[in-house]
Write a protein that holds these residues in place. Structure first.
Motif, PDB file in Angstrom:
ATOM      1  N   ARG A  54       0.859  -1.182   0.000  1.00  0.00           N
ATOM      2  CA  ARG A  54       0.000   0.000   0.000  1.00  0.00           C
ATOM      3  C   ARG A  54       0.890   1.224   0.000  1.00  0.00           C
ATOM      4  NH1 ARG A  54      -3.456  -2.049   4.245  1.00  0.00           N
ATOM      5  NH2 ARG A  54      -2.538  -3.987   3.513  1.00  0.00           N
ATOM      6  N   THR A  55       0.360   2.331  -0.429  1.00  0.00           N
ATOM      7  CA  THR A  55       1.120   3.574  -0.470  1.00  0.00           C
ATOM      8  C   THR A  55       1.188   4.180   0.928  1.00  0.00           C
ATOM      9  OG1 THR A  55       0.533   4.012  -2.772  1.00  0.00           O
ATOM     10  CG2 THR A  55       1.183   5.903  -1.424  1.00  0.00           C
ATOM     11  N   ILE A  56       2.402   4.531   1.348  1.00  0.00           N
ATOM     12  CA  ILE A  56       2.617   5.130   2.662  1.00  0.00           C
ATOM     13  C   ILE A  56       3.034   6.586   2.476  1.00  0.00           C
ATOM     14  CG2 ILE A  56       3.958   5.033   4.799  1.00  0.00           C
ATOM     15  CD1 ILE A  56       2.008   2.703   4.431  1.00  0.00           C
ATOM     16  N   ARG A  57       2.249   7.477   3.067  1.00  0.00           N
ATOM     17  CA  ARG A  57       2.523   8.905   2.957  1.00  0.00           C
ATOM     18  C   ARG A  57       2.944   9.534   4.287  1.00  0.00           C
ATOM     19  NH1 ARG A  57      -1.799   7.815  -0.503  1.00  0.00           N
ATOM     20  NH2 ARG A  57      -1.491   8.544  -2.659  1.00  0.00           N
ATOM     21  N   LYS A  58       2.795   8.790   5.384  1.00  0.00           N
ATOM     22  CA  LYS A  58       3.192   9.297   6.697  1.00  0.00           C
ATOM     23  C   LYS A  58       4.268   8.374   7.276  1.00  0.00           C
ATOM     24  CE  LYS A  58      -1.331  11.348   7.716  1.00  0.00           C
ATOM     25  NZ  LYS A  58      -2.492  11.370   8.642  1.00  0.00           N
ATOM     26  N   TYR A  59       5.341   8.997   7.802  1.00  0.00           N
ATOM     27  CA  TYR A  59       6.491   8.244   8.258  1.00  0.00           C
ATOM     28  C   TYR A  59       6.864   8.632   9.688  1.00  0.00           C
ATOM     29  CZ  TYR A  59       6.766   7.853   3.188  1.00  0.00           C
ATOM     30  OH  TYR A  59       6.465   7.636   1.875  1.00  0.00           O
ATOM     31  N   THR A  60       7.492   7.699  10.389  1.00  0.00           N
ATOM     32  CA  THR A  60       8.018   8.007  11.711  1.00  0.00           C
ATOM     33  C   THR A  60       9.284   8.862  11.541  1.00  0.00           C
ATOM     34  OG1 THR A  60       9.518   6.102  11.886  1.00  0.00           O
ATOM     35  CG2 THR A  60       7.204   5.754  12.464  1.00  0.00           C
ATOM     36  N   SER A  61       9.828   9.308  12.653  1.00  0.00           N
ATOM     37  CA  SER A  61      11.051  10.123  12.618  1.00  0.00           C
ATOM     38  C   SER A  61      12.312   9.274  12.498  1.00  0.00           C
ATOM     39  CB  SER A  61      11.135  10.997  13.869  1.00  0.00           C
ATOM     40  OG  SER A  61      11.125  10.188  15.039  1.00  0.00           O
ATOM     41  N   GLN A  62      12.155   7.950  12.524  1.00  0.00           N
ATOM     42  CA  GLN A  62      13.320   7.068  12.438  1.00  0.00           C
ATOM     43  C   GLN A  62      14.018   7.209  11.097  1.00  0.00           C
ATOM     44  OE1 GLN A  62      12.392   2.953  13.164  1.00  0.00           O
ATOM     45  NE2 GLN A  62      14.487   2.235  12.776  1.00  0.00           N
ATOM     46  N   ASP A  63      15.324   7.381  11.137  1.00  0.00           N
ATOM     47  CA  ASP A  63      16.090   7.543   9.901  1.00  0.00           C
ATOM     48  C   ASP A  63      16.371   6.187   9.264  1.00  0.00           C
ATOM     49  OD1 ASP A  63      17.355   8.833   7.877  1.00  0.00           O
ATOM     50  OD2 ASP A  63      19.138   9.396   9.025  1.00  0.00           O
ATOM     51  N   SER A 121       8.552  15.442   4.711  1.00  0.00           N
ATOM     52  CA  SER A 121       8.455  14.683   5.966  1.00  0.00           C
ATOM     53  C   SER A 121       9.171  13.334   5.904  1.00  0.00           C
ATOM     54  CB  SER A 121       6.993  14.463   6.346  1.00  0.00           C
ATOM     55  OG  SER A 121       6.328  13.649   5.392  1.00  0.00           O
ATOM     56  N   ALA A 122       9.341  12.779   4.725  1.00  0.00           N
ATOM     57  CA  ALA A 122      10.021  11.489   4.604  1.00  0.00           C
ATOM     58  C   ALA A 122      11.512  11.661   4.887  1.00  0.00           C
ATOM     59  CB  ALA A 122       9.826  10.914   3.211  1.00  0.00           C
ATOM     60  N   PRO A 123      12.139  10.691   5.544  1.00  0.00           N
ATOM     61  CA  PRO A 123      13.582  10.811   5.793  1.00  0.00           C
ATOM     62  C   PRO A 123      14.424  10.799   4.528  1.00  0.00           C
ATOM     63  CG  PRO A 123      12.776   8.649   6.465  1.00  0.00           C
ATOM     64  CD  PRO A 123      11.568   9.487   6.164  1.00  0.00           C
ATOM     65  N   PRO A 139      14.893  13.136 -14.986  1.00  0.00           N
ATOM     66  CA  PRO A 139      14.199  12.454 -13.888  1.00  0.00           C
ATOM     67  C   PRO A 139      12.955  11.743 -14.402  1.00  0.00           C
ATOM     68  CG  PRO A 139      13.761  14.808 -13.802  1.00  0.00           C
ATOM     69  CD  PRO A 139      14.784  14.601 -14.878  1.00  0.00           C
ATOM     70  N   ILE A 140      12.747  10.525 -13.926  1.00  0.00           N
ATOM     71  CA  ILE A 140      11.633   9.707 -14.390  1.00  0.00           C
ATOM     72  C   ILE A 140      10.647   9.404 -13.268  1.00  0.00           C
ATOM     73  CG2 ILE A 140      10.962   7.484 -15.385  1.00  0.00           C
ATOM     74  CD1 ILE A 140      12.317   9.311 -17.369  1.00  0.00           C
ATOM     75  N   ALA A 141      11.152   9.074 -12.103  1.00  0.00           N
ATOM     76  CA  ALA A 141      10.281   8.683 -10.985  1.00  0.00           C
ATOM     77  C   ALA A 141      10.872   9.164  -9.669  1.00  0.00           C
ATOM     78  CB  ALA A 141      10.103   7.172 -10.953  1.00  0.00           C
ATOM     79  N   THR A 142      10.003   9.562  -8.754  1.00  0.00           N
ATOM     80  CA  THR A 142      10.425   9.975  -7.421  1.00  0.00           C
ATOM     81  C   THR A 142       9.694   9.119  -6.391  1.00  0.00           C
ATOM     82  OG1 THR A 142      10.772  12.239  -8.193  1.00  0.00           O
ATOM     83  CG2 THR A 142      10.626  11.902  -5.811  1.00  0.00           C
ATOM     84  N   ILE A 143      10.455   8.626  -5.414  1.00  0.00           N
ATOM     85  CA  ILE A 143       9.914   7.764  -4.369  1.00  0.00           C
ATOM     86  C   ILE A 143      10.279   8.351  -3.011  1.00  0.00           C
ATOM     87  CG2 ILE A 143       9.885   5.431  -3.398  1.00  0.00           C
ATOM     88  CD1 ILE A 143       8.868   5.520  -6.255  1.00  0.00           C
ATOM     89  N   THR A 144       9.288   8.558  -2.148  1.00  0.00           N
ATOM     90  CA  THR A 144       9.585   8.896  -0.760  1.00  0.00           C
ATOM     91  C   THR A 144       9.651   7.595   0.033  1.00  0.00           C
ATOM     92  OG1 THR A 144       7.239   9.224  -0.222  1.00  0.00           O
ATOM     93  CG2 THR A 144       8.491  11.155  -0.931  1.00  0.00           C
ATOM     94  N   VAL A 145      10.592   7.552   1.002  1.00  0.00           N
ATOM     95  CA  VAL A 145      10.861   6.311   1.719  1.00  0.00           C
ATOM     96  C   VAL A 145      11.013   6.595   3.211  1.00  0.00           C
ATOM     97  CG1 VAL A 145      12.255   4.211   1.753  1.00  0.00           C
ATOM     98  CG2 VAL A 145      12.249   5.646  -0.284  1.00  0.00           C
ATOM     99  N   GLY A 146      10.455   5.728   4.033  1.00  0.00           N
ATOM    100  CA  GLY A 146      10.622   5.843   5.474  1.00  0.00           C
ATOM    101  C   GLY A 146       9.928   4.701   6.181  1.00  0.00           C
ATOM    102  N   TYR A 147      10.048   4.704   7.499  1.00  0.00           N
ATOM    103  CA  TYR A 147       9.338   3.696   8.287  1.00  0.00           C
ATOM    104  C   TYR A 147       7.884   4.137   8.454  1.00  0.00           C
ATOM    105  CZ  TYR A 147      13.786   1.459   9.206  1.00  0.00           C
ATOM    106  OH  TYR A 147      14.985   0.796   9.047  1.00  0.00           O
TER     107      TYR A 147
END
Length: 246
Positions: free
Chosen positions: A8-17, A68-70, A151-159
């Motif tokens: 699933r798509t995750i748009r909210k992340y914890t502060s963990q790096d 907001s994503a690390p 640039p082709i695609a952008t991904i935000t990543v986090g816990y």
């Protein structure tokens, strides 16, 4: 893989790096994706710096997960590196054309999907930003991309800091064709899109946009002909500036 079935798509992340070691391991594994002629026609820009995130956020319509994503990853079609290698080996590269861009873009998207699958299996959450090609020119400047890099695609990543519902998908009968492409009849279309149209959130979109149906939400508001044509012109000019079109 359970992580694919449950993704699933995750748009909210914890502060963990995300440690560099983990990120680099996932990227290295992602680079095992199929690639045109084993040329690896892609590069990845890793953005962690908050000021840099603020700079690229407007090019992604200021979606909050960008800042907001690390980590923000920009996957780029890259023929620059390969052409430099060719020239340094007294080989004359002929990759300043549209076909080469498509080959590099295909390589890039294969790596992007590989990364998302691996990241999610490792317990991370990702969000694919569909705004990258809309604002390619601005991202090229902000990320200091040279000629033959787009640039082709952008991904935000986090816990993950949320567990949203999975988005719906069309039934496989509407997507698979045996041997040759089978034309869709009106009843086929009605059946294929019935579940999508019946979902409460999609019915809500129809109501708030005051349209007759969900299809009109897409054509009249989300992805209009005028907007697509204007962005196409800008993107073609960007490809020209980056050396992929005469």
């Amino acid at each position: 893989m359970e992580s694919i079935k449950n993704r699933r798509t995750i748009r909210k992340y914890t502060s963990q790096d995300i440690p560099d070691s983990l990120l680099n391991e996932l990227l290295e594994e992602a680079f095992r994706a199929p690639t045109m002629g084993n040329m690896q026609l892609y590069s990845v820009i890793v953005t962690r710096d908050s000021a840099r995130k603020e700079r690229i956020a407007p090019f992604h319509f200021n979606q909050p997960m960008v800042t907001s994503a690390p980590v923000v990853l920009t996957f780029c079609a890259d023929f620059n590196r390969f052409c430099q290698w060719c020239r340094q080996r007294n080989a004359n590269p002929g990759y300043d054309n549209f076909l080469s861009f498509l080959n590099a873009a295909s390589d890039t998207l294969l790596v992007t999907q590989n990364f998302c699958t691996l990241a999610e299996a490792a317990g991370l959450g990702t969000c694919y930003l569909g705004t990258t090609l809309y604002s390619a020119g601005g991202l090229i400047e902000a990320l200091e991309l040279p000629k033959l890099v787009v640039p082709i695609a952008t991904i935000t990543v986090g816990y993950p800091d949320e567990c949203p519902a999975q988005p719906e998908r069309l039934p496989i009968e509407g997507l698979i064709h045996q041997e040759t492409y089978r034309a869709y009849g009106e009843q086929d279309i009605d059946r294929i899109y019935a579940e999508k149209e019946a979902m409460p959130e999609n019915r809500h979109f129809v109501e708030v946009n005051r349209t007759e149906n969900l299809a009109q939400v897409f054509t009249d508001y989300r992805y209009t002909k005028a907007a697509n044509e204007e962005i196409s012109k800008v993107l073609l000019e960007t490809l020209r500036q980056q050396g992929f079109l005469d």
